[in-house]
Scaffold this motif. Sequence first.
Motif, PDB file in Angstrom:
ATOM      1  N   ARG A 228       0.808  -1.221   0.000  1.00  0.00           N
ATOM      2  CA  ARG A 228       0.000   0.000   0.000  1.00  0.00           C
ATOM      3  C   ARG A 228       0.845   1.276   0.000  1.00  0.00           C
ATOM      4  O   ARG A 228       0.365   2.330  -0.422  1.00  0.00           O
ATOM      5  CB  ARG A 228      -0.951   0.005   1.203  1.00  0.00           C
ATOM      6  N   PHE A 229       2.099   1.197   0.452  1.00  0.00           N
ATOM      7  CA  PHE A 229       2.965   2.383   0.439  1.00  0.00           C
ATOM      8  C   PHE A 229       3.620   2.601  -0.927  1.00  0.00           C
ATOM      9  O   PHE A 229       4.221   3.649  -1.153  1.00  0.00           O
ATOM     10  CB  PHE A 229       4.059   2.256   1.503  1.00  0.00           C
ATOM     11  N   LEU A 230       3.497   1.628  -1.822  1.00  0.00           N
ATOM     12  CA  LEU A 230       4.144   1.702  -3.132  1.00  0.00           C
ATOM     13  C   LEU A 230       3.160   1.886  -4.276  1.00  0.00           C
ATOM     14  O   LEU A 230       3.578   2.069  -5.421  1.00  0.00           O
ATOM     15  CB  LEU A 230       4.971   0.434  -3.377  1.00  0.00           C
ATOM     16  N   HIS A 231       1.880   1.856  -3.989  1.00  0.00           N
ATOM     17  CA  HIS A 231       0.882   2.021  -5.043  1.00  0.00           C
ATOM     18  C   HIS A 231       0.875   3.458  -5.567  1.00  0.00           C
ATOM     19  O   HIS A 231       0.984   4.414  -4.801  1.00  0.00           O
ATOM     20  CB  HIS A 231      -0.510   1.651  -4.530  1.00  0.00           C
ATOM     21  N   THR A 232       0.746   3.575  -6.883  1.00  0.00           N
ATOM     22  CA  THR A 232       0.798   4.887  -7.537  1.00  0.00           C
ATOM     23  C   THR A 232      -0.483   5.244  -8.272  1.00  0.00           C
ATOM     24  O   THR A 232      -0.656   6.378  -8.710  1.00  0.00           O
ATOM     25  CB  THR A 232       1.955   4.923  -8.553  1.00  0.00           C
ATOM     26  N   GLN A 233      -1.375   4.306  -8.451  1.00  0.00           N
ATOM     27  CA  GLN A 233      -2.555   4.512  -9.270  1.00  0.00           C
ATOM     28  C   GLN A 233      -3.722   3.767  -8.631  1.00  0.00           C
ATOM     29  O   GLN A 233      -3.552   2.618  -8.168  1.00  0.00           O
ATOM     30  CB  GLN A 233      -2.303   3.984 -10.695  1.00  0.00           C
ATOM     31  N   HIS A 267      19.646  -3.339  -0.851  1.00  0.00           N
ATOM     32  CA  HIS A 267      19.547  -4.739  -0.422  1.00  0.00           C
ATOM     33  C   HIS A 267      18.425  -4.941   0.595  1.00  0.00           C
ATOM     34  O   HIS A 267      18.171  -6.062   1.035  1.00  0.00           O
ATOM     35  CB  HIS A 267      20.874  -5.196   0.175  1.00  0.00           C
ATOM     36  N   GLN A 268      17.757  -3.845   0.960  1.00  0.00           N
ATOM     37  CA  GLN A 268      16.659  -3.908   1.920  1.00  0.00           C
ATOM     38  C   GLN A 268      15.333  -3.651   1.218  1.00  0.00           C
ATOM     39  O   GLN A 268      15.197  -2.697   0.444  1.00  0.00           O
ATOM     40  CB  GLN A 268      16.853  -2.841   3.015  1.00  0.00           C
ATOM     41  N   ALA A 269      14.345  -4.488   1.497  1.00  0.00           N
ATOM     42  CA  ALA A 269      13.001  -4.266   0.955  1.00  0.00           C
ATOM     43  C   ALA A 269      12.381  -3.035   1.601  1.00  0.00           C
ATOM     44  O   ALA A 269      12.701  -2.684   2.743  1.00  0.00           O
ATOM     45  CB  ALA A 269      12.128  -5.487   1.210  1.00  0.00           C
ATOM     46  N   TYR A 270      11.511  -2.378   0.855  1.00  0.00           N
ATOM     47  CA  TYR A 270      10.811  -1.215   1.391  1.00  0.00           C
ATOM     48  C   TYR A 270       9.888  -1.648   2.518  1.00  0.00           C
ATOM     49  O   TYR A 270       9.304  -2.732   2.507  1.00  0.00           O
ATOM     50  CB  TYR A 270      10.014  -0.536   0.289  1.00  0.00           C
ATOM     51  N   SER A 271       9.745  -0.783   3.492  1.00  0.00           N
ATOM     52  CA  SER A 271       8.918  -1.090   4.660  1.00  0.00           C
ATOM     53  C   SER A 271       7.472  -1.386   4.266  1.00  0.00           C
ATOM     54  O   SER A 271       6.925  -0.762   3.356  1.00  0.00           O
ATOM     55  CB  SER A 271       8.945   0.089   5.633  1.00  0.00           C
ATOM     56  N   PRO A 278      13.556   4.712   6.632  1.00  0.00           N
ATOM     57  CA  PRO A 278      14.878   5.346   6.726  1.00  0.00           C
ATOM     58  C   PRO A 278      15.934   4.682   5.861  1.00  0.00           C
ATOM     59  O   PRO A 278      17.027   5.230   5.705  1.00  0.00           O
ATOM     60  CB  PRO A 278      15.216   5.216   8.221  1.00  0.00           C
ATOM     61  N   ASN A 279      15.632   3.519   5.304  1.00  0.00           N
ATOM     62  CA  ASN A 279      16.593   2.829   4.447  1.00  0.00           C
ATOM     63  C   ASN A 279      16.539   3.284   2.995  1.00  0.00           C
ATOM     64  O   ASN A 279      17.351   2.822   2.188  1.00  0.00           O
ATOM     65  CB  ASN A 279      16.341   1.317   4.488  1.00  0.00           C
ATOM     66  N   ASN A 287       1.573   9.301  -1.147  1.00  0.00           N
ATOM     67  CA  ASN A 287       0.978   8.063  -0.641  1.00  0.00           C
ATOM     68  C   ASN A 287       1.526   7.761   0.751  1.00  0.00           C
ATOM     69  O   ASN A 287       2.653   7.288   0.898  1.00  0.00           O
ATOM     70  CB  ASN A 287       1.278   6.909  -1.590  1.00  0.00           C
ATOM     71  N   ASP A 288       0.718   8.011   1.760  1.00  0.00           N
ATOM     72  CA  ASP A 288       1.137   7.719   3.126  1.00  0.00           C
ATOM     73  C   ASP A 288       0.651   6.357   3.606  1.00  0.00           C
ATOM     74  O   ASP A 288       0.773   6.022   4.792  1.00  0.00           O
ATOM     75  CB  ASP A 288       0.679   8.821   4.090  1.00  0.00           C
ATOM     76  N   GLY A 289       0.089   5.568   2.681  1.00  0.00           N
ATOM     77  CA  GLY A 289      -0.344   4.210   3.001  1.00  0.00           C
ATOM     78  C   GLY A 289      -1.723   4.100   3.606  1.00  0.00           C
ATOM     79  O   GLY A 289      -2.163   2.996   3.937  1.00  0.00           O
ATOM     80  N   SER A 290      -2.417   5.220   3.725  1.00  0.00           N
ATOM     81  CA  SER A 290      -3.729   5.205   4.390  1.00  0.00           C
ATOM     82  C   SER A 290      -4.900   5.175   3.415  1.00  0.00           C
ATOM     83  O   SER A 290      -6.049   5.282   3.844  1.00  0.00           O
ATOM     84  CB  SER A 290      -3.859   6.437   5.292  1.00  0.00           C
ATOM     85  N   SER A 291      -4.605   5.031   2.118  1.00  0.00           N
ATOM     86  CA  SER A 291      -5.682   5.176   1.126  1.00  0.00           C
ATOM     87  C   SER A 291      -5.819   3.938   0.244  1.00  0.00           C
ATOM     88  O   SER A 291      -6.261   4.050  -0.900  1.00  0.00           O
ATOM     89  CB  SER A 291      -5.424   6.407   0.261  1.00  0.00           C
ATOM     90  N   PHE A 292      -5.461   2.776   0.749  1.00  0.00           N
ATOM     91  CA  PHE A 292      -5.537   1.563  -0.065  1.00  0.00           C
ATOM     92  C   PHE A 292      -6.942   1.375  -0.626  1.00  0.00           C
ATOM     93  O   PHE A 292      -7.944   1.438   0.086  1.00  0.00           O
ATOM     94  CB  PHE A 292      -5.133   0.347   0.772  1.00  0.00           C
TER      95      PHE A 292
END
Length: 470
Positions: A228-233, A267-271, A278-279, A287-292
Motif C-alpha cells: 500500500r505504500f508503493l501504489h501509484t494509481q 539490499h533492503q526491501a521497502y517497509s 529510513p533505508n 501516498n502515506d499508506g492510508s488510502s488503499f
Amino acid sequence: MNSRQIFLILLFGVGGAAHAQLRVATWNVTNYTSGRTDAFQTAIYGSFQGRQMAPDVIMGQEFRSSSAITNFVNMLNSAAGSPNDWAAAPWVNHGDTSSAFFYRTSKIDFVGQSVVNGDPRLIGRYDIKFKGYEDSASSPIMALYSTHMKSGSSSDDQSRRLYEATAVRNDANSLPSNYSFMLGGDLNIQTSTQAAYQKMVGSDSNNRGQFYDPIKSPGNWNNNANYRFLHTQDPSGAGGMDDRFDQLLVSGDLTDGKGLDYIGDAHQAYSDSTWDDPNHSYRVWGNDGSSFNGQITTTGNTMVGGDIAQALIESTGNTNPNVTGGHLPVFLDLRMQGEIGASTSFLDFGNIRLGSDASRFLDIFNSVDAGIWGVNGVAALNYTMEFSSGFFGSGDPFSDAAGGGVNNHQIWADTSHLGLLSGFLTIRDVSGLTRTIGLSANIVPVPEPASLAALGLGALALLRKKKTTA
C-alpha cells in the motif's frame, strides 16, 4: 538503528526533507496539453513539515504536443520556490503516449536523446552529464529511459509489454561501459513475475543492461495491501490506490555503494509498515499508506499534508471520482561521484643533492562543487597512492569529503644515485576513479666545500711554481 540508517536520516532528513543531491522523478501526467498549473506547482514545490518533491529531473509520460512541453516548462519556472532553471529535451512524437524530459540546467548537462523502438509505442532515451566537476570528462554519464507500456492484463497486452521491455533491455545492453542507466515510467505491470518485468530485471545471456528495483520489492502488487505504500494509481478516481504501475529501476552500478549511487540500501526491501522508510530515498509522493483501494487521503495525510494531497488529485485532470485515471509521481535520490583534485598535475623536485633528504608536498582533495550537490550529496573519496620506482610516500587509504577539505601528502625522491628520475604517482579511488601525477627529480653531485676547493687551487699553483724554477 544501524550506522547506515543514521547516515541516511542525516542526509535527507526524516521523511525526505529539502535536499541538494540529485532527485529523479517519473510522472504520468495524464493527457497533458496545458493548464492544471496551480495543482502541479503546489504538488511539486509545496512544502509540508520541511518536505518537498522538488525534483531535478522529471521523466514525464502522456504529453500530447510540443506546446505541452513548453507549457510544462513555463509552469515549472513560474512556481513559487522554483529555482527558475528548468529546460526540456526537444519534443519527439512517440505516438499516443509521448514521453518528455525535463531537467534543471544548473545541475544537468543534456547530452542528447534517442528513440528506442517499442513498436507501436516508442521509448525515449535521454543522456545526461552533471555540473560541478572541474574536468567535464570526470562527470558520470547516464542514460534515462522514459516509457509508457501497454495497459491491460490480457495475453496480448502482456506480449506487447514484453516487446517494449525487450527493446529497452537490448538498448541498455549496448550502452558503453561507462554509462549508468535508469528507467522510469508507467509500466502497467501488475506483478513482478510477468515476462516484461523479468526481461528488465532478470539475468540473461547479456547482463550489461540488467535493471534492478532499488527498493527490492517484488511481488503481486495489484490490489495487495502489503504494498500500500508503493501504489501509484489511482489517486483521484474510481480505480483507487491499488497498483504499483509507476516505478524507477536502476542499473547495478547505482546500487554498489561506490561513486554515483542510489541513496538508500538497495539490499533492503521497502517497509510494509511506514512510508517513512529510513533505508530509502525512494518515495511515492503523496501516498502515506492510508488510502488503499481509495482516493488518496487529504485530511491527515502524514506524508504531504492536505494541500499537497489535494493538488496531486487535481493534477490528474480527473474531476469525476467515478472515472478511473491518474498517477502519483515517484522519485529517488542519487549521490554524486567524487572527483580526484590535485594541487598540480606535475610535481618537479628540481635539482637535489645526492644522498639528501628530499621531499615535496602535494594536496589531494574532492573537487566536486559541494555548492551544487551539498557536502553529503557527493561520495567521499577513499583512495590509495601508488608510486613508480624512484619515488615513495605513504600509500595507506585516505579519505576526503567534498566541501573544502584537503589532504596534504609528503612525497620523497630516492637520492641514492646520480641522474634524472622520472615517474608517476597513481591515485586510485575505490569507485574506480584514477588520477596520475607526473614526478621528476634530478640527482646531482654534492659540491666540494669552499675550503677544499681553495686548498686544491693553492696546491696547483705551488706545483706550477716549482716546475718554473726547475
